[in-house]
Design an enzyme around this catalytic site. Structure first.
Site, PDB file in Angstrom:
ATOM      1  N   TYR A 125       0.803  -1.215   0.000  1.00 20.23           N
ATOM      2  CA  TYR A 125       0.000   0.000   0.000  1.00 20.23           C
ATOM      3  C   TYR A 125       0.837   1.265   0.000  1.00 20.23           C
ATOM      4  CZ  TYR A 125      -4.153  -2.838   0.907  1.00 20.23           C
ATOM      5  OH  TYR A 125      -5.170  -3.749   0.807  1.00 20.23           O
ATOM      6  N   ASP A 230      -5.358  -6.070   6.034  1.00 16.01           N
ATOM      7  CA  ASP A 230      -6.553  -5.643   5.311  1.00 16.01           C
ATOM      8  C   ASP A 230      -7.474  -6.832   5.077  1.00 16.01           C
ATOM      9  OD1 ASP A 230      -8.363  -4.169   3.868  1.00 16.01           O
ATOM     10  OD2 ASP A 230      -7.046  -3.776   2.175  1.00 16.01           O
TER      11      ASP A 230
END
Length: 340
Positions: A125, A230
């Site tokens: 990310y 996540d």
């Protein structure tokens, strides 16, 4: 005491509805906030051409505290996730996702009580991507730093101790990702030696996913990297009824954002049927972060009270309450617990 400055971001879709209900619950505790209402997301993009206006950034910079509804992120094209951008701008490196069973939810298990700590700013990310047009090759680089690994693992140990947790499981893929996963695991083992009061172990991520859907009661708290966190945090939400009933916090050294992590659900926006539980639980986390433990506990107890009556729930859980009615019921119970 003076009111606490905080940035309020209603969000897109159902955001304004669920946030209105959640703010009423938070304020029912008697803790006073000085809300600075700002915009972000798709609505802000359509109005200003910027999904994260400078005024919103400036507000969070000033208050160091934000309470945020769901935001729309275009899939595949368009602007990058505003949630990710806020986390990186303010170095909110710790994502905290408690998953606790409420009565009369549709989760497949009873009495689940887990906390996941996700590294929030690095890994895939970090946004380091390349595209080779000639050869049609896309590359994404997962960047992990020693500092990033150390601080999320230290945060997890410290927060787990504050919550009275007894065990911390580090999740990785060090059998394949020898450098990134290997570093995360080795740092975890080093830090565990400094925290003998909490039992420490580790699991490979695919095995962890399997274990959580078979025996979630075998686990307590979990720390992992950005992408794995996540995925696992959503999986864990599924164990207790879904994203609509779990809160989330993004915490840095001197700034924090508390948010709903479910979608903006534009198909039901404006209908008054959305479930505000996720942002209410995020509000509970915000109060605990601020040291308002009694207020946070009043919200936790109030949610359990209201969920004990199936008819008082929103339509997604088989009840008949509107968003506003549900919020009002929780707020009433909060006031009762504060007065007790």
């Amino acid at each position: 005491m003076p009111a606490i400055p905080a940035t309020l971001i209603p969000g897109d879709g159902i955001g304004p509805e669920v946030m209105e209900a959640a703010v009423a619950v938070v304020e029912a505790t008697g803790v006073e906030f000085d809300w600075d209402r700002q915009e972000a997301g798709m609505d802000a993009f359509e109005e200003t051409g910027d999904p994260l206006p400078q005024a919103t950034i400036d507000s969070i910079e000033r208050t160091r505290l934000a309470y945020k509804g769901p935001l729309t992120t275009p899939v595949g094209t368009g602007f990058r996730s505003i949630n990710v951008k806020i986390r990186q701008l303010f170095d909110l490196y710790a994502n905290v996702r408690p998953c606790e069973t409420l009565p009369n939810t549709k989760g497949p298990f009873e009495n689940v009580d887990l906390v996941l700590y996700r590294e929030n700013t690095e890994g895939l990310y970090a946004g380091i991507e390349y595209f080779d047009e000639k050869n049609q090759i896309a590359d994404s680089i997962a960047r992990h730093t020693r500092t990033g690994c150390e601080r999320i693992i230290k945060f997890a140990f410290k927060d787990a101790q504050l919550r009275g947790r007894k065990r911390l499981t580090l999740v990785h893929k060090a059998n394949i990702l020898k450098q990134t996963g290997g570093m995360f695991l080795s740092i975890g083992r080093q830090i565990a030696e400094e925290n003998p009061g909490i039992e420490f172990d580790d699991r490979i991520v695919d095995n962890m996913a399997m274990q959580l859907v078979i025996h979630p009661e075998d686990y307590d708290s979990i720390v992992t990297t950005n992408l794995f966190g996540d995925i696992l945090s959503d999986l864990m939400s599924g164990l207790v009824g879904g994203l609509g009933v779990t809160g989330s916090a993004n915490i840095g050294d001197d700034c924090a954002v508390f948010e709903a992590v479910h979608g903006s659900a534009p198909d039901i926006a404006g209908k008054g049927i959305a479930n505000p539980t996720a942002v209410i639980r995020s509000g509970e986390m915000m109060l605990k972060y601020l040291g308002k433990d009694a207020a946070a506990e009043a919200i936790r107890k109030a949610l359990h009270d209201v969920y004990s009556d199936p008819a008082g729930l929103t339509a997604d859980l088989g009840g008949t309450a509107t968003t506003a009615e549900f919020g009002a019921r929780v707020a009433d119970r909060v006031r009762a617990h504060i007065a007790a």
